[in-house]
Design a protein around this motif. Structure first.
Motif, PDB file in Angstrom:
ATOM      1  N   UNK A 189       0.815  -1.220   0.000  1.00 39.53           N
ATOM      2  CA  UNK A 189       0.000   0.000   0.000  1.00 39.53           C
ATOM      3  C   UNK A 189       0.841   1.259   0.000  1.00 39.53           C
ATOM      4  N   UNK A 190       0.508   2.213   0.890  1.00 41.89           N
ATOM      5  CA  UNK A 190       1.244   3.486   0.920  1.00 41.89           C
ATOM      6  C   UNK A 190       2.744   3.316   1.181  1.00 41.89           C
ATOM      7  N   UNK A 191       3.121   2.312   1.964  1.00 42.04           N
ATOM      8  CA  UNK A 191       4.543   2.074   2.232  1.00 42.04           C
ATOM      9  C   UNK A 191       5.296   1.653   0.990  1.00 42.04           C
ATOM     10  N   UNK A 192       4.681   0.762   0.183  1.00 43.80           N
ATOM     11  CA  UNK A 192       5.310   0.312  -1.062  1.00 43.80           C
ATOM     12  C   UNK A 192       5.404   1.458  -2.060  1.00 43.80           C
ATOM     13  N   UNK A 193       4.356   2.266  -2.149  1.00 41.40           N
ATOM     14  CA  UNK A 193       4.373   3.407  -3.068  1.00 41.40           C
ATOM     15  C   UNK A 193       5.449   4.414  -2.663  1.00 41.40           C
ATOM     16  N   UNK A 194       5.594   4.648  -1.364  1.00 44.89           N
ATOM     17  CA  UNK A 194       6.609   5.578  -0.885  1.00 44.89           C
ATOM     18  C   UNK A 194       8.009   5.022  -1.133  1.00 44.89           C
ATOM     19  N   UNK A 195       8.193   3.731  -0.975  1.00 46.31           N
ATOM     20  CA  UNK A 195       9.486   3.110  -1.263  1.00 46.31           C
ATOM     21  C   UNK A 195       9.846   3.290  -2.735  1.00 46.31           C
ATOM     22  N   UNK A 196       8.884   3.061  -3.614  1.00 48.92           N
ATOM     23  CA  UNK A 196       9.129   3.259  -5.052  1.00 48.92           C
ATOM     24  C   UNK A 196       9.492   4.707  -5.351  1.00 48.92           C
ATOM     25  N   UNK A 197       8.768   5.649  -4.749  1.00 49.06           N
ATOM     26  CA  UNK A 197       9.069   7.068  -4.950  1.00 49.06           C
ATOM     27  C   UNK A 197      10.472   7.393  -4.443  1.00 49.06           C
ATOM     28  N   UNK A 198      10.824   6.899  -3.261  1.00 44.85           N
ATOM     29  CA  UNK A 198      12.142   7.184  -2.683  1.00 44.85           C
ATOM     30  C   UNK A 198      13.263   6.665  -3.582  1.00 44.85           C
ATOM     31  N   UNK A 199      13.050   5.533  -4.208  1.00 44.30           N
ATOM     32  CA  UNK A 199      14.067   4.983  -5.112  1.00 44.30           C
ATOM     33  C   UNK A 199      14.256   5.861  -6.345  1.00 44.30           C
ATOM     34  N   UNK A 200      13.220   6.567  -6.749  1.00 45.36           N
ATOM     35  CA  UNK A 200      13.315   7.466  -7.907  1.00 45.36           C
ATOM     36  C   UNK A 200      13.904   8.832  -7.531  1.00 45.36           C
ATOM     37  N   UNK A 201      14.137   9.067  -6.251  1.00 43.20           N
ATOM     38  CA  UNK A 201      14.630  10.368  -5.792  1.00 43.20           C
ATOM     39  C   UNK A 201      16.144  10.428  -5.633  1.00 43.20           C
ATOM     40  N   UNK A 202      16.840   9.434  -6.085  1.00 43.72           N
ATOM     41  CA  UNK A 202      18.310   9.431  -6.077  1.00 43.72           C
ATOM     42  C   UNK A 202      18.929   9.328  -4.691  1.00 43.72           C
ATOM     43  N   UNK A 203      18.242   8.719  -3.740  1.00 49.81           N
ATOM     44  CA  UNK A 203      18.886   8.459  -2.454  1.00 49.81           C
ATOM     45  C   UNK A 203      19.976   7.431  -2.673  1.00 49.81           C
ATOM     46  N   UNK A 204      21.011   7.485  -1.841  1.00 51.24           N
ATOM     47  CA  UNK A 204      22.087   6.502  -1.934  1.00 51.24           C
ATOM     48  C   UNK A 204      21.581   5.099  -1.656  1.00 51.24           C
ATOM     49  N   UNK A 205      20.631   4.989  -0.723  1.00 55.37           N
ATOM     50  CA  UNK A 205      20.017   3.706  -0.373  1.00 55.37           C
ATOM     51  C   UNK A 205      18.631   3.979   0.184  1.00 55.37           C
ATOM     52  N   UNK A 206      17.747   3.017   0.001  1.00 58.15           N
ATOM     53  CA  UNK A 206      16.390   3.094   0.542  1.00 58.15           C
ATOM     54  C   UNK A 206      16.137   1.791   1.287  1.00 58.15           C
ATOM     55  N   UNK A 207      15.763   1.918   2.570  1.00 60.51           N
ATOM     56  CA  UNK A 207      15.522   0.735   3.407  1.00 60.51           C
ATOM     57  C   UNK A 207      14.189   0.878   4.126  1.00 60.51           C
ATOM     58  N   UNK A 208      13.526  -0.246   4.396  1.00 61.34           N
ATOM     59  CA  UNK A 208      12.377  -0.172   5.309  1.00 61.34           C
ATOM     60  C   UNK A 208      12.919   0.073   6.721  1.00 61.34           C
ATOM     61  N   UNK A 209      12.246   0.905   7.482  1.00 57.92           N
ATOM     62  CA  UNK A 209      12.689   1.201   8.853  1.00 57.92           C
ATOM     63  C   UNK A 209      12.483  -0.032   9.714  1.00 57.92           C
ATOM     64  N   UNK A 210      13.558  -0.461  10.378  1.00 54.64           N
ATOM     65  CA  UNK A 210      13.493  -1.656  11.224  1.00 54.64           C
ATOM     66  C   UNK A 210      13.995  -1.377  12.638  1.00 54.64           C
ATOM     67  N   UNK A 211      13.956  -0.121  13.053  1.00 57.38           N
ATOM     68  CA  UNK A 211      14.323   0.207  14.423  1.00 57.38           C
ATOM     69  C   UNK A 211      15.535   1.107  14.539  1.00 57.38           C
ATOM     70  N   UNK A 212      15.730   1.586  15.763  1.00 57.80           N
ATOM     71  CA  UNK A 212      16.784   2.559  16.037  1.00 57.80           C
ATOM     72  C   UNK A 212      18.187   1.991  15.826  1.00 57.80           C
TER      73      UNK A 212
END
Length: 189
Positions: A13-36
Motif C-alpha cells: 500500500x502506501x509504504x510500497x508506493x513511498x518506497x518506489x518514490x524514494x528509489x526514484x529520488x536518487x537516495x544513496x540507499x532506501x531501506x524499510x525502517x526496522x528500528x533505532x
C-alpha cells in the motif's frame, strides 16, 4: 544524493508506493525502517538519513517511532529529517505531525519534482530547532498549526534553541546551541 532514506510504514500500500518514490529520488540507499539500532548503524556510514513516513489512518500511531528518532542520543539520528506523506490535507493530521517534530508534511500529488524540491530544503540551509521537555523539532511558532501550549511555545520553563545545518558529506553541524530559562519568580510577590 548520498543520503539514506528509511521508509516508515507497511511493506504494501502506501509504504510500497513511498518506497518506489524514494528509489526514484536518487537516495544513496532506501531501506524499510526496522528500528533505532539499524538507523544508528546506517548513520555511521551515511551522514544524513531521511525518515519518510507513509500515510496512515491515525497519525498518532507514528508517535513512538517519531519520539525514538527525535529523542535519540545520536545527533545524526536526532536531527534527521522526518517527513510525512499525507494522502489528504487534514489540518488535524498536519498539526499532530508538527507537534511530533516532523520537518515537513507533503500532501498529494507526490510528483518526483515536487518531493525532490521539498527534500532539498532539508539540506544545506540553516534550520532552527527547539527542545522542551515534550518537544524536539523545527521552530513552528509562526505556523497556524504550530504548538499552542505554553511549554511548547517556548513561553514557559526551560528550553533550548539550536541552529543546525545538514550537510551530505559531514552530517549535522550545530551552529548555535542556546539554553534559555524562565526567571524564577520573586519570593516577594
Amino acid at each position: 544524493m548520498k543520503a539514506t532514506a528509511f521508509v516508515v510504514g507497511p511493506v504494501d500500500g502506501p509504504g510500497a508506493a513511498l518506497t518506489d518514490l524514494a528509489r526514484r529520488l536518487d537516495f544513496g540507499a532506501v531501506h524499510p525502517y526496522a528500528g533505532a539500532v539499524q538507523a544508528e548503524s546506517q548513520a555511521n556510514q551515511t551522514p544524513i538519513c531521511f525518515f519518510l513516513f507513509a500515510a496512515v489512518e491515525d497519525v498518532n500511531t507514528l508517535r513512538g517511532v517519531a519520539d525514538t528518532i527525535r529523542f535519540s542520543s545520536s545527533r545524526r539520528i536526532r536531527f534527521s529529517p522526518l517527513i510525512y506523506f499525507s494522502e489528504s490535507p487534514s489540518v488535524d493530521a498536519i498539526t499532530r505531525c508538527i507537534n511530533m517534530g516532523f520537518d515537513d508534511i507533503i500532501t498529494m500529488p507526490f510528483t518526483r519534482a515536487r518531493v525532490m524540491g521539498r527534500i532539498s530544503r532539508q539540506v544545506g540551509h540553516t534550520l532552527t530547532y527547539y527542545e522542551t521537555p515534550g518537544y524536539f523539532g523545527p521552530d513552528r511558532r509562526d505556523r497556524v498549526t504550530g504548538p499552542n501550549r505554553a511549554a511548547e511555545t517556548r513561553h514557559g520553563g526551560q528550553f533550548r534553541r539550536l541552529e543546525i545545518v545538514r550537510n551530505l558529506l559531514t552530517g549535522v553541524n550545530v551552529m548555535r546551541d542556546d539554553l534559555y530559562m524562565q526567571p524564577a519568580e520573586s519570593a516577594f510577590l
